[in-house]
Design an enzyme around this catalytic site. Structure first.
Site, mmCIF file in Angstrom:
data_model
loop_
_atom_site.group_PDB
_atom_site.id
_atom_site.type_symbol
_atom_site.label_atom_id
_atom_site.label_comp_id
_atom_site.label_asym_id
_atom_site.label_seq_id
_atom_site.Cartn_x
_atom_site.Cartn_y
_atom_site.Cartn_z
ATOM 1 N N GLU A 1 41.711 43.160 43.160
ATOM 2 C CA GLU A 1 42.513 43.740 44.236
ATOM 3 C C GLU A 1 43.498 44.739 43.624
ATOM 4 O O GLU A 1 44.229 44.399 42.693
ATOM 5 C CB GLU A 1 43.277 42.636 44.962
ATOM 6 C CG GLU A 1 44.394 43.116 45.862
ATOM 7 C CD GLU A 1 45.366 42.014 46.232
ATOM 8 O OE1 GLU A 1 46.516 42.341 46.579
ATOM 9 O OE2 GLU A 1 44.987 40.825 46.178
ATOM 10 N N LYS B 1 44.984 33.716 52.409
ATOM 11 C CA LYS B 1 45.811 33.891 51.221
ATOM 12 C C LYS B 1 47.133 33.154 51.451
ATOM 13 O O LYS B 1 47.959 33.590 52.249
ATOM 14 C CB LYS B 1 46.047 35.388 50.993
ATOM 15 C CG LYS B 1 47.118 35.741 49.981
ATOM 16 C CD LYS B 1 47.297 37.253 49.942
ATOM 17 C CE LYS B 1 48.553 37.665 49.210
ATOM 18 N NZ LYS B 1 48.702 39.144 49.194
#
Length: 211
Positions: A45, A133
């Protein structure tokens, strides 16, 4: 490789590690992406809050080709999602709920949605996100994840925030499907620091995350 939502779920369960890059040096950030790929860390990411993040994503996509996971992090707005997708990101990561998450889901992109409370878990899951998340995970630690999983035992949680190797082990024991790791893995590599040390840490984290 399957780059659908289902494919991302499989990749999460197989790899159990998402590397998070937030660099102050675009060239170093790109080199960090490539070093991680070479070390067998395929879920990466690149935070949009880093220096020239969209350019880093675009360059990394050109280097890695289409058959690679490449995420954009800190996706806050619908425009963030659109620009990241145009740059080549095929995974969207948000710190919370909002327009960026909604646009990512609308586009059918795999999403890792930031949540902290049961209400946020319910809202994110209703949108059809790929995984949750847990952020900032350090606030409650593995005990909080374990408590949160009681009403949501089948949902895929990915703790992010302050996750070092020891914490990763504890989160896996508490039921995490994967962990997202920033500075404990990346160190200063994305700011122009030591890539050899990054490679060593990548091997260590891969060992921790191996089944």
């Amino acid at each position: 490789m399957d780059f659908t939502t289902a494919g991302f779920g499989t990749a999460l369960r197989d790899e159990r590690l998402v590397a998070i890059i937030r660099g102050t040096d675009a060239e170093a950030s790109f080199r960090t992406v490539m070093a991680l790929a070479e070390e067998g860390v395929p879920l990466v990411e690149i935070s949009l809050s880093g220096s020239d993040a969209l350019a880093v994503i675009e360059r990394a996509r050109a280097a890695l080709g289409e058959a690679a996971w490449l995420g954009a992090g800190t996706v806050l707005t619908a425009e963030d999602a659109r620009r990241a997708a145009d740059a080549g990101a095929n995974l969207m990561v948000t710190p919370g709920l909002g327009a960026g998450l909604e646009e990512s889901v609308r586009r059918g992109l795999p999403t890792l949605a930031g949540v902290m409370t049961p209400s946020e878990v319910i809202a994110a899951n209703a949108l059809g996100v790929s995984a949750l998340k847990l952020f900032p995970a350090s606030v409650g630690g593995p005990a909080y994840l374990q408590a949160l999983r009681a009403p949501f035992p089948d949902l895929p949680f990915v703790p992010v925030g302050g996750v070092d190797a020891a914490a990763a082990r504890a989160y896996f024991a508490a039921g995490a499907v994967a962990v997202g790791v920033g500075s404990p893995l990346i160190g200063d590599a994305a700011d122009g620091g030591d890539l050899a040390a990054l490679r060593k840490r990548a091997a260590e984290f891969k060992a921790v995350c191996a089944r």
